[in-house]
Design a protein around this motif. Structure first.
Motif, PDB file in Angstrom:
ATOM      1  N   GLU A 116       0.814  -1.226   0.000  1.00  0.00           N
ATOM      2  CA  GLU A 116       0.000   0.000   0.000  1.00  0.00           C
ATOM      3  C   GLU A 116       0.847   1.275   0.000  1.00  0.00           C
ATOM      4  OE1 GLU A 116      -0.278  -2.621   2.065  1.00  0.00           O
ATOM      5  OE2 GLU A 116      -0.786  -1.985   4.107  1.00  0.00           O
ATOM      6  N   ASP A 117       2.154   1.149   0.137  1.00  0.00           N
ATOM      7  CA  ASP A 117       3.046   2.309   0.008  1.00  0.00           C
ATOM      8  C   ASP A 117       3.375   2.612  -1.458  1.00  0.00           C
ATOM      9  OD1 ASP A 117       4.797   1.091   2.880  1.00  0.00           O
ATOM     10  OD2 ASP A 117       3.386   2.781   2.813  1.00  0.00           O
ATOM     11  N   THR A 118       2.941   1.755  -2.361  1.00  0.00           N
ATOM     12  CA  THR A 118       3.187   1.965  -3.780  1.00  0.00           C
ATOM     13  C   THR A 118       2.539   3.259  -4.254  1.00  0.00           C
ATOM     14  OG1 THR A 118       3.379  -0.394  -4.264  1.00  0.00           O
ATOM     15  CG2 THR A 118       2.752   1.054  -6.091  1.00  0.00           C
ATOM     16  N   ALA A 119       3.345   4.135  -4.834  1.00  0.00           N
ATOM     17  CA  ALA A 119       2.854   5.449  -5.279  1.00  0.00           C
ATOM     18  C   ALA A 119       3.990   6.203  -5.951  1.00  0.00           C
ATOM     19  CB  ALA A 119       2.331   6.261  -4.096  1.00  0.00           C
ATOM     20  N   ASP A 120       3.625   7.311  -6.566  1.00  0.00           N
ATOM     21  CA  ASP A 120       4.626   8.298  -6.973  1.00  0.00           C
ATOM     22  C   ASP A 120       4.854   9.226  -5.787  1.00  0.00           C
ATOM     23  OD1 ASP A 120       3.160   8.510 -10.250  1.00  0.00           O
ATOM     24  OD2 ASP A 120       4.916   7.372  -9.611  1.00  0.00           O
ATOM     25  N   TYR A 121       6.113   9.415  -5.433  1.00  0.00           N
ATOM     26  CA  TYR A 121       6.465  10.236  -4.276  1.00  0.00           C
ATOM     27  C   TYR A 121       7.030  11.573  -4.754  1.00  0.00           C
ATOM     28  CZ  TYR A 121       5.657   6.447  -0.995  1.00  0.00           C
ATOM     29  OH  TYR A 121       5.060   5.477  -0.230  1.00  0.00           O
ATOM     30  N   TYR A 122       6.530  12.638  -4.137  1.00  0.00           N
ATOM     31  CA  TYR A 122       6.906  13.992  -4.527  1.00  0.00           C
ATOM     32  C   TYR A 122       7.499  14.748  -3.344  1.00  0.00           C
ATOM     33  CZ  TYR A 122       3.886  13.118  -8.555  1.00  0.00           C
ATOM     34  OH  TYR A 122       3.308  12.586  -9.683  1.00  0.00           O
ATOM     35  N   CYS A 123       8.552  15.464  -3.623  1.00  0.00           N
ATOM     36  CA  CYS A 123       9.140  16.377  -2.661  1.00  0.00           C
ATOM     37  C   CYS A 123       8.566  17.763  -2.915  1.00  0.00           C
ATOM     38  CB  CYS A 123      10.658  16.376  -2.865  1.00  0.00           C
ATOM     39  SG  CYS A 123      11.560  17.558  -1.885  1.00  0.00           S
ATOM     40  N   ALA A 124       8.343  18.530  -1.841  1.00  0.00           N
ATOM     41  CA  ALA A 124       7.775  19.865  -2.000  1.00  0.00           C
ATOM     42  C   ALA A 124       8.355  20.806  -0.966  1.00  0.00           C
ATOM     43  CB  ALA A 124       6.254  19.800  -1.869  1.00  0.00           C
ATOM     44  N   ALA A 125       8.327  22.100  -1.272  1.00  0.00           N
ATOM     45  CA  ALA A 125       8.886  23.124  -0.391  1.00  0.00           C
ATOM     46  C   ALA A 125       7.845  24.193  -0.095  1.00  0.00           C
ATOM     47  CB  ALA A 125      10.114  23.766  -1.030  1.00  0.00           C
ATOM     48  N   ALA A 126       7.748  24.546   1.194  1.00  0.00           N
ATOM     49  CA  ALA A 126       6.816  25.584   1.637  1.00  0.00           C
ATOM     50  C   ALA A 126       7.598  26.713   2.294  1.00  0.00           C
ATOM     51  CB  ALA A 126       5.807  25.001   2.622  1.00  0.00           C
ATOM     52  N   ASN A 127       7.264  27.938   1.953  1.00  0.00           N
ATOM     53  CA  ASN A 127       7.964  29.109   2.495  1.00  0.00           C
ATOM     54  C   ASN A 127       7.398  29.475   3.860  1.00  0.00           C
ATOM     55  OD1 ASN A 127       9.528  31.345   2.863  1.00  0.00           O
ATOM     56  ND2 ASN A 127       8.520  32.591   1.307  1.00  0.00           N
TER      57      ASN A 127
END
Length: 123
Positions: A88-99
């Motif tokens: 269930e961890d199968t996915a596309d993983y994205y990194c993101a940045a918040a100011n």
């Protein structure tokens, strides 16, 4: 700001992967970094976040105790160590940045996103 993820791949259930997110283009001392994931047919969901300044962390419940987020200030890189992986961890993983210098789980608060890296966990 540019975010470049790496480290995804195919792993058997119970295995481990470490994702990396290399950030460039500005100073990040007052920013926070998050990892999100999106499985096929599902909405993008928050996984974990860390603040650049003091390294505070927060995890969604389903990964707590299995995933660890960390940052290397010298390398401007954020990591997501994923252990005891499940299908269930199968996915596309994205990194993101918040100011902002505090944790947020809202995807809309993140201004910059990487291109994503695919994680597939086989049973």
């Amino acid at each position: 700001m540019q975010l470049v993820e790496s480290g995804g791949g195919l792993v058997q259930a119970g295995g481990s992967l470490r994702l990396s997110c290399a950030a460039s283009g500005r100073s990040f001392s007052s920013w926070s970094m998050g990892w999100f994931r999106q499985a096929p047919g599902k909405e993008r969901e928050f996984v974990a976040a860390v603040t650049w300044n003091v390294g505070a962390t927060y995890y969604t419940g389903s990964v707590k105790g299995r995933f660890t987020i960390s940052r290397d200030n010298a390398k401007n890189t954020v990591y997501l160590q994923m252990n005891s992986l499940k299908p269930e961890d199968t996915a596309d993983y994205y990194c993101a940045a918040a100011n902002r210098p505090f944790i947020t789980v809202r995807s809309g608060a993140y201004e910059y996103w990487g291109q994503g890296t695919q994680v597939t966990v086989s049973s």
